[in-house]
Scaffold this motif. Structure first.
Motif, PDB file in Angstrom:
ATOM      1  N   GLU A  73       0.832  -1.201   0.000  1.00  0.00           N
ATOM      2  CA  GLU A  73       0.000   0.000   0.000  1.00  0.00           C
ATOM      3  C   GLU A  73       0.871   1.257   0.000  1.00  0.00           C
ATOM      4  N   ASP A  98      -0.516  -4.787   3.244  1.00  0.00           N
ATOM      5  CA  ASP A  98      -0.816  -3.522   3.918  1.00  0.00           C
ATOM      6  C   ASP A  98       0.022  -3.591   5.192  1.00  0.00           C
ATOM      7  N   LEU A 100       0.784  -1.580   7.641  1.00  0.00           N
ATOM      8  CA  LEU A 100       0.195  -1.125   8.909  1.00  0.00           C
ATOM      9  C   LEU A 100      -1.235  -0.679   8.652  1.00  0.00           C
ATOM     10  N   ASP A 101      -2.142  -1.598   8.891  1.00  0.00           N
ATOM     11  CA  ASP A 101      -3.561  -1.329   8.670  1.00  0.00           C
ATOM     12  C   ASP A 101      -4.146  -0.602   9.883  1.00  0.00           C
ATOM     13  N   GLY A 102      -4.962   0.411   9.599  1.00  0.00           N
ATOM     14  CA  GLY A 102      -5.621   1.147  10.687  1.00  0.00           C
ATOM     15  C   GLY A 102      -4.704   2.194  11.291  1.00  0.00           C
ATOM     16  N   SER A 103      -3.827   2.784  10.465  1.00  0.00           N
ATOM     17  CA  SER A 103      -2.768   3.617  11.044  1.00  0.00           C
ATOM     18  C   SER A 103      -3.293   4.882  11.721  1.00  0.00           C
ATOM     19  N   ASN A 192     -18.421   1.990   9.442  1.00  0.00           N
ATOM     20  CA  ASN A 192     -18.364   3.409   9.777  1.00  0.00           C
ATOM     21  C   ASN A 192     -19.719   4.007   9.429  1.00  0.00           C
ATOM     22  N   TYR A 224     -16.883  -0.959  16.280  1.00  0.00           N
ATOM     23  CA  TYR A 224     -16.030  -0.430  15.208  1.00  0.00           C
ATOM     24  C   TYR A 224     -14.755   0.156  15.786  1.00  0.00           C
ATOM     25  N   PHE A 228      -9.354  -2.449   9.944  1.00  0.00           N
ATOM     26  CA  PHE A 228     -10.014  -3.587   9.307  1.00  0.00           C
ATOM     27  C   PHE A 228      -9.643  -4.891  10.011  1.00  0.00           C
ATOM     28  N   TYR A 242     -18.433  -7.481   8.944  1.00  0.00           N
ATOM     29  CA  TYR A 242     -17.698  -6.244   8.761  1.00  0.00           C
ATOM     30  C   TYR A 242     -18.052  -5.739   7.372  1.00  0.00           C
ATOM     31  N   TYR A 244     -17.495  -2.387   4.558  1.00  0.00           N
ATOM     32  CA  TYR A 244     -17.094  -1.048   4.143  1.00  0.00           C
ATOM     33  C   TYR A 244     -17.721  -0.834   2.775  1.00  0.00           C
ATOM     34  N   LYS A 257     -13.427   1.777  -0.583  1.00  0.00           N
ATOM     35  CA  LYS A 257     -12.238   2.408   0.017  1.00  0.00           C
ATOM     36  C   LYS A 257     -11.133   1.382   0.259  1.00  0.00           C
ATOM     37  N   LEU A 258     -11.519   0.189   0.686  1.00  0.00           N
ATOM     38  CA  LEU A 258     -10.491  -0.787   1.064  1.00  0.00           C
ATOM     39  C   LEU A 258      -9.867  -1.407  -0.196  1.00  0.00           C
ATOM     40  N   ARG A 259      -8.601  -1.749  -0.068  1.00  0.00           N
ATOM     41  CA  ARG A 259      -7.843  -2.207  -1.237  1.00  0.00           C
ATOM     42  C   ARG A 259      -8.092  -3.685  -1.480  1.00  0.00           C
TER      43      ARG A 259
HETATM   44  P1  AFP Z   1      -4.781   2.042   6.371  1.00  0.00           P
HETATM   45  O1  AFP Z   1      -4.414   2.472   7.745  1.00  0.00           O
HETATM   46  O2  AFP Z   1      -3.991   0.884   5.907  1.00  0.00           O
HETATM   47  O3  AFP Z   1      -4.791   3.188   5.412  1.00  0.00           O
HETATM   48  O4  AFP Z   1      -6.268   1.445   6.387  1.00  0.00           O
HETATM   49  C1  AFP Z   1      -7.281   1.949   7.150  1.00  0.00           C
HETATM   50  C2  AFP Z   1      -8.614   1.479   6.623  1.00  0.00           C
HETATM   51  O5  AFP Z   1      -8.550   1.314   5.238  1.00  0.00           O
HETATM   52  C3  AFP Z   1      -9.136   0.212   7.307  1.00  0.00           C
HETATM   53  O6  AFP Z   1      -8.263  -0.426   8.139  1.00  0.00           O
HETATM   54  C4  AFP Z   1     -10.257   0.680   8.184  1.00  0.00           C
HETATM   55  O7  AFP Z   1     -11.267  -0.253   8.342  1.00  0.00           O
HETATM   56  C5  AFP Z   1     -10.697   1.935   7.548  1.00  0.00           C
HETATM   57  O8  AFP Z   1      -9.587   2.455   6.835  1.00  0.00           O
HETATM   58  C6  AFP Z   1     -11.221   2.893   8.545  1.00  0.00           C
HETATM   59  O9  AFP Z   1     -11.478   4.067   7.899  1.00  0.00           O
HETATM   60  P2  AFP Z   1     -12.648   5.059   8.209  1.00  0.00           P
HETATM   61  O10 AFP Z   1     -12.045   6.131   9.038  1.00  0.00           O
HETATM   62  O11 AFP Z   1     -13.017   5.525   6.841  1.00  0.00           O
HETATM   63  O12 AFP Z   1     -13.763   4.336   8.893  1.00  0.00           O
END
Ligand code: AFP
Length: 317
Positions: A73, A98, A100-103, A192, A224, A228, A242, A244, A257-259
């Motif tokens: 990513e 990815d 670091l997911d949820g950074s 979300n 939430y 992810f 879950y 999105y 949004k998610l890859r």
């Molecule tokens: P990254 O941290 O890899 O960019 O991913 C974050 C994410 O794509 C996923 O992990 C979450 O579920 C989502 O974004 C949360 O985003 P919102 O703030 O849009 O709910």
């Protein structure tokens, strides 16, 4: 994937998981929090830890013979480890990440993850990763590391899902659950919901249904975390969905949004291998063929009953 190659790759993922969980734990006192000042290929501001974790994977896989290419990513183009590519023409793999997911959770001590997916390279391939643009059903292994109160490694190579917990006292991952199965239905939905007005009517109606249940045995609670991996992990253990959903853009199209290749497909493979399902709201997510390595997709993943419900509600039209 031959067992010896799989063991090498999972061993490196585990080592990355140990290094990353240690760094996350001390980031607040070591100046590791906050933004780096750069943006990634998706135009998102990078956190310092996004870049750091990406470097960890790059350095660990540079000398991991089965892995010829690393797609992340955090990098616009694939990174090729020429020596690995040449030494393993007929059994070389790409690691999609990815890191670091949820950074956005880094600065608030929230849960985070690293997601990975392994695909076999074509015997003759260029450097642009086009040979990897097949459906997620072509993955040979996938999984994630969850950095929560405990660090856990969950992966599948197509024969069930195993879960390991990191024991800091011996600095090793210890098998916790073998051939884990997801409940066919669950008490949670995860999304979300602040974005609900941007979704397709089907996705809005699905959430209206989930929040309308009054009977204790069939009602749903929302959970939430904004990561992810952490939100998916709850579904894996306790069941539920879950999602999105895509957001309707000015051209009237629903955009995820998610890859697809390094978020939706790997967790989709884990879900299926645990007896759950993963959909883009219309059909199986592992059948979706990407046009680009960084494609995004709407996603509905978790227990089979709730994911089927998302399709029945025509969440994505
Ligand atoms: P990254 O941290 O890899 O960019 O991913 C974050 C994410 O794509 C996923 O992990 C979450 O579920 C989502 O974004 C949360 O985003 P919102 O703030 O849009 O709910």
């Amino acid at each position: 994937m031959p067992a010896a190659d799989l063991a090498l790759v999972i061993g490196r993922i585990a080592l990355a998981g140990k290094l990353i969980s240690g760094e996350i734990a001390r980031a607040s006192i070591a100046g590791g929090l906050g933004y780096s000042g750069d943006t990634n290929v998706h135009g998102e501001e990078q956190k310092k830890l996004d870049d750091w974790t990406n470097q960890v994977f790059l350095s660990l896989f540079e000398n991991c013979a089965p892995v010829c290419s690393l797609i992340s990513e955090e990098m616009e183009t694939p990174k090729h480890f020429e020596r690995n590519c040449h030494s393993r023409e007929h059994a070389s793999y790409a690691l999609m990440l990815d890191p670091l997911d949820g950074s956005s959770n880094t600065d608030v001590n929230g849960s985070l993850g690293s997601i990975f997916s392994v695909r076999k390279r074509a015997v003759r391939h260029g450097n642009d990763g086009r040979d990897l643009l097949g459906p997620g059903s072509q993955q040979v292994a996938a999984g994630y590391v969850l950095y929560g109160p405990a660090t856990q490694l969950i992966y599948t190579s197509g024969a069930g899902v195993d879960m390991f917990t990191f024991d800091p006292q011996i600095a090793e991952f210890v098998l916790w659950k073998e051939n884990l199965k997801m409940p066919p239905r669950g008490p949670y939905y995860s999304c979300n919901q602040g974005n609900i007005t941007k979704w397709n009517p089907g996705a809005q109606n699905l959430v209206r249904y989930l929040t309308s249940r009054k009977d204790k045995n069939s009602s749903y609670s929302m959970r939430y975390c904004g990561a992810f991996v952490a939100d998916f992990h709850r579904c894996l253990i306790d069941g539920g969905i879950y999602m999105y959903p895509g957001e309707i853009s000015s051209d009237g199209k629903s955009k995820g949004k998610l890859r697809l290749m390094y978020e939706c497909a790997p967790l989709g493979m884990v879900a299926e291998q645990a007896g759950g399902r993963a959909s883009n709201g219309k059909g199986r997510i592992l059948d979706v063929v990407p046009k680009d390595i960084h494609d995004r997709e709407p996603v509905y993943v978790g227990s089979s009953i709730e994911v089927a419900m998302a399709e029945e509600y025509r969440a994505e039209g």
